[in-house]
Scaffold this active site. Structure first.
Site, PDB file in Angstrom:
ATOM      1  N   ASP A 509       0.856  -1.190   0.000  1.00 48.59           N
ATOM      2  CA  ASP A 509       0.000   0.000   0.000  1.00 48.59           C
ATOM      3  C   ASP A 509       0.894   1.242   0.000  1.00 48.59           C
ATOM      4  OD1 ASP A 509      -2.335   1.466   0.077  1.00 48.59           O
ATOM      5  OD2 ASP A 509      -2.788   1.045   2.175  1.00 48.59           O
ATOM      6  N   GLU A 512       2.618   4.944  -4.144  1.00 45.38           N
ATOM      7  CA  GLU A 512       2.588   5.831  -5.329  1.00 45.38           C
ATOM      8  C   GLU A 512       3.933   6.535  -5.608  1.00 45.38           C
ATOM      9  OE1 GLU A 512      -1.009   4.468  -4.193  1.00 45.38           O
ATOM     10  OE2 GLU A 512       0.180   5.765  -2.903  1.00 45.38           O
ATOM     11  N   ASP A 585      -8.943   3.880  -2.179  1.00 46.35           N
ATOM     12  CA  ASP A 585      -9.780   4.333  -1.062  1.00 46.35           C
ATOM     13  C   ASP A 585     -11.104   4.905  -1.559  1.00 46.35           C
ATOM     14  OD1 ASP A 585      -7.723   3.543   0.533  1.00 46.35           O
ATOM     15  OD2 ASP A 585      -6.928   5.547   0.875  1.00 46.35           O
TER      16      ASP A 585
END
Length: 898
Positions: A509, A512, A585
């Site tokens: 997670d 990015e 999300d």
């Protein structure tokens, strides 16, 4: 710095503030490129410079004003693929070229020069189906198939290439140079050597280096792809100045119908018309924006009265303009001609979907966070108590020792190995989170080792880049470095990762990468990676590389014997080789359930079949009806996980009353019964690059009414699924393309003819006429509990009373299917009232105790007069025809008479 709790970090509040993220007109290279308007190109091809080899054709082009030479390279790749590269002929320094995304350097086929005169160069392919026509002045390339122009490049004159320049002259002092640049860039607002956004300053050590070009797709007005965005299936015109942005960002509660980039990027665009599908793959990992314009144009070469006549025969034309901050132009033209050809061509370049372990296709239960070992055991027991199947329970960041990954909270998880052994006895698995940021703590072994080895990304001054994330002050591993990836993979070894076992799998997670309080909540573009490449060059690859290293680590810990499962939030083209992705999300709202369908379809068309959306919505508290509808939708999508935020109320499936528990239970059980079909689809994705979940138009490419449908989809070629995405829906309108060939599987097109209690119990799922789907006869507690559960076949007849289908099976977890050919791949055929089973792949051998216990035949219209069984084995033990059970002896062939 102490660990940061969610409430202490304002990132979640900031993220929903649009001012945190750039609009297109705030991106300097976009503003510069948009100063170039459609018209005659400033580039001219020097056709006298043409050289021909077995690998490619090369020639130079020159900018008429600045006289900079660019090198053009064109090659044909086996399988109707053309590659076009443009780089500086003599760059000041090497420009970044994307690595590791292509599975290998493609094998090229020789192109032939059939003309080079009159300012036109014509290149012919080996099979003569395609021709490339290069027009010298202005420079333009047309790709033709059998005399028809499929697409052209630079026909609008938007080729843009900023050549590398030396920094400002040394005769200025540094201070004066900065002042000069500030005054110049304020006046021109071009952001050439530095760019400000809010309080952040991006220093461009090598100056401007943006590239771009336009493509015109003749005859196409339906275009798809370039995930990931919270947008509809069809790509929209961007004439309002809001281009599609490919820049991986952590946007909490992302807005619906927005072209800003979120989490992942795949620079692949597909164009479709009734007789052809084509694709454009723009291989560039820097920030990229895509403009799209569709219009109607008259046929070429018409004038006078003929032109007037052509107004009635105008054809659609879609212009696609790619603009990237840096790198080179490296583009692959995928010529199809079918959608499945384009999928195979893209997979030929970037790889197919990894075959997942079977357990990962079951249901996953996740929450931020399950508190401790007792909580895990209680949730696990709850599934058994309420007779709900599940395969995997997940642990978020709170399971660690102060957000130090590869560790356990010593109070909450005192004996993680014992906890996993408990799950193992229940035939279930555990997934834990491992993020890329590493807490700055000299006593933390992972940090101190990486620090000593120089494994962190650097800032522009050469120091380890530090940003704020969940642990507080953090450094970020440089996964672009092969040595770092190898070291990181070794961290998953059982002796290194204390408390881990072989039922523990991984969730990547925040990759990015997410940087709280960073520019756009991510890493500074002037940070420095391996081989001195700036972050701006590799930004969209960061998560791709972490998932690669994680998957390699899980394979390595098993000595290459076991398939990994790795879920990643950030991804790029080729991420399908390493595992699964999800849409990030999302929010517990009907609109997010609705938009998840086109988002997943777009990911699937871009090669990533193993994808899903958090069931129920990550943020907020879903009302029971929404939660139930989301479970029903998720049961028929590739990755099936319930997940929620720590501030959301607990939402295990049995917490919403017995009626809703019953419906959720049935939805999850339907998923488990469907697993043989789903696993077979994943094998097709793995071996033939066929998307598991696909838009209607892929299966019905000539049916124009399917081209924009995004509220229903095909699961494989056999099932049409229409999730219910509206509150209080009592009926839905379902498009059944080719209605004469589609047979109803479950109930009816609308809910109106069903008893009221059934309105909420099902969603419309239809089996296509002419197909056979394999199912399990009943659901078990998890996939491992179902190994010996028998099969049943659902045979839906077409108008010719025929049907075909497949079943693939192996051990579900190892690489033996690949290395030892330990698999079974069967084909079922119903023809002339005979159901037969044959071997689809003779090379596979696998022993199983399973039998086909029942057959359900749909489409007879009335019960057959008799059934004859021909005994040739033990694959069928009973038959169910038109819902009437007819006992039969063990048989291999089944003959049914009307």
């Amino acid at each position: 710095m102490e660990a940061v709790t969610p409430r202490e970090v304002s990132v979640q509040d900031e993220a929903v503030d649009k001012s945190t993220f750039k609009k297109c007109n705030q991106i300097a290279f976009y503003r510069r490129q948009k100063l170039l308007h459609p018209g005659k190109s400033s580039y001219r091809a020097l056709l006298e410079s043409v050289t021909l080899s077995d690998e490619n054709v090369k020639f130079q082009i020159i900018h008429e004003e600045n006289k900079v030479l660019l090198q053009v390279e064109i090659c044909e790749i086996e399988g109707n693929i053309f590659r076009l590269k443009i780089d500086e002929a003599s760059p000041l320094r090497a420009r970044y070229k994307v690595r590791d995304v292509l599975i290998k350097e493609p094998t090229t086929q020789r192109l032939f020069i059939s003309q080079n005169e009159g300012g036109i160069l014509v290149l012919s392919s080996v099979n003569e189906d395609y021709k490339l026509q290069v027009i010298a002045n202005p420079f333009q390339v047309e790709l033709q198939s059998k005399g028809e122009t499929i697409l052209s490049m630079n026909s609008n004159g938007l080729l843009y290439f900023e050549h590398l320049q030396p920094p400002p002259s040394d005769r200025y002092t540094v201070a004066f140079a900065r002042l000069f640049l500030f005054m110049q860039e304020t006046q021109e607002d071009l952001g050439l050597w530095q760019e400000k956004f809010g309080s952040f300053l991006d220093i461009k050590a090598h100056g401007p280096s943006s590239v771009g070009v336009d493509f015109s797709l003749r005859g196409y007005d339906h275009v798809y792809g370039i995930p990931q965005h919270t947008e509809g299936l069809l790509l929209k015109n961007t004439s309002d100045g809001d281009a599609y942005r490919l820049y991986n960002l952590d946007i909490f509660g992302h807005k619906i119908h927005d072209k800003i980039g979120i989490y992942g990027s795949v620079p692949l665009l597909l164009a479709h018309k009734p007789n052809r599908t084509s694709g454009i793959f723009w291989l560039n990992s820097s920030e990229t924006l895509v403009d799209i314009s569709t219009k109607a144009v008259a046929e070429h070469g018409l004038s006078g009265s003929a032109a007037e006549t052509a107004k009635q025969k105008a054809v659609p034309l879609t212009d696609v303009r790619w603009m990237s901050e840096s790198g080179i132009i490296d583009v692959f033209l995928l010529m199809g001609p079918t959608a499945f050809d384009v999928f195979k061509q893209f997979a030929q370049l970037t790889g197919t979907q990894a075959l997942p372990p079977l357990f990962s296709l079951g249901y996953h239960q996740c929450r931020w966070n399950y508190e401790d070992e007792q909580d895990v055991k209680a949730v696990d027991a709850g599934f058994d108590e309420h007779d709900i199947p599940y395969d995997v329970i997940w642990l978020d960041i709170e399971h660690t020792d102060g957000k130090r990954y590869f560790t356990w909270d010593k109070k909450k998880f005192q004996n993680p190995r014992k906890m996993q052994e408990h799950l193992r006895k229940k035939k279930r698995k555990l997934v834990i989170i491992v993020d890329p940021h590493i807490k700055v703590d000299p006593k933390y072994t992972l940090y101190s080792q990486a620090k000593d080895k120089g494994y962190f990304v650097k800032d522009r001054n050469g120091q380890d880049f530090e940003g704020i994330c969940w642990p507080g002050s953090s450094c970020y591993l440089d996964f672009t470095n092969p040595e770092v990836r190898k070291w990181y993979a070794d961290q998953f070894a059982f002796k290194t990762y204390k408390g881990s076992t072989n039922i523990l799998f991984v969730w990547n997670d925040m990759n990015e990468p997410s940087v709280f309080k960073g520019a756009e909540l991510t890493m500074q573009k002037d940070a420095v990676h391996y081989n001195n490449w700036e972050h701006r060059e590799v930004h969209n690859l960061y998560g791709f590389y972490q998932q690669m290293a994680t998957a390699e680590g899980l394979i390595k810990r098993s000595s290459g014997k076991e398939r990994p499962f790795v879920l990643t939030r950030s991804f790029f083209a080729g991420s399908q080789k390493y595992g699964a992705v999800w849409t990030g999300d999302n929010t517990a709202d009907w609109s997010y359930l609705k938009i998840s369908i086109p988002m997943l379809l777009t990911n699937s068309m871009a090669g990533i079949s193993f994808c899903g959306a958090d069931v129920g919505g990550f943020i907020g508290d879903p009302e029971p009806e929404l939660l139930v509808r989301w479970y029903q939708a998720g049961a028929y999508q590739p990755f099936f996980r319930g997940h929620s935020n720590m501030e959301s109320k607990r939402r295990e499936p049995w917490l919403f009353g017995e009626k809703n528990t019953q419906i959720i239970r049935e939805a999850i059980k339907e998923r488990y019964v469907l697993l043989p079909y789903l696993y077979t689809l994943f094998y097709r994705a793995h071996t033939a690059a066929e998307p598991v979940m696909r838009p209607l138009w892929v299966e019905f490419p000539g049916n124009i009414e399917t081209f924009g449908v995004e509220n229903e989809y095909m699961l494989g070629n056999a099932l049409l699924v229409h999730p219910v995405t509206e509150k209080d829906a009592k009926a839905v309108s379902v498009l059944l393309p080719g209605s004469a060939e589609v047979r109803m599987n479950i109930y009816t097109v609308t809910f109106q003819t069903i008893l009221p209690w059934l309105c909420f119990l099902q969603i419309p799922v239809f089996q296509r006429g002419g197909t056979v789907i394999p199912l399990k006869t009943t659901a078990g507690k998890s996939t491992e509990w179902m190994v010996d559960t028998s099969y049943e076949l659902h045979v839906a007849l077409d108008t010719e009373a025929s049907a075909i289908g497949e079943l693939y099976l192996d051990d579900g977890h190892s690489f033996q299917y690949l290395h030892k050919k330990q698999f079974l791949y069967r084909k079922f055929t119903f023809h002339k009232s005979i159901l037969s089973s044959s071997c689809r792949d003779e090379s596979g051998q696998y022993q199983t105790m399973c039998v086909v216990e029942r057959v359900i035949v749909l489409g007879f219209g009335h019960q057959p007069t008799f059934v004859t069984a021909c005994s040739k084995g033990n694959e069928l033990t009973s038959v169910l025809l038109q819902y009437f059970e007819i006992p039969l002896p063990c048989c291999h062939l089944l003959q049914v008479a009307n």
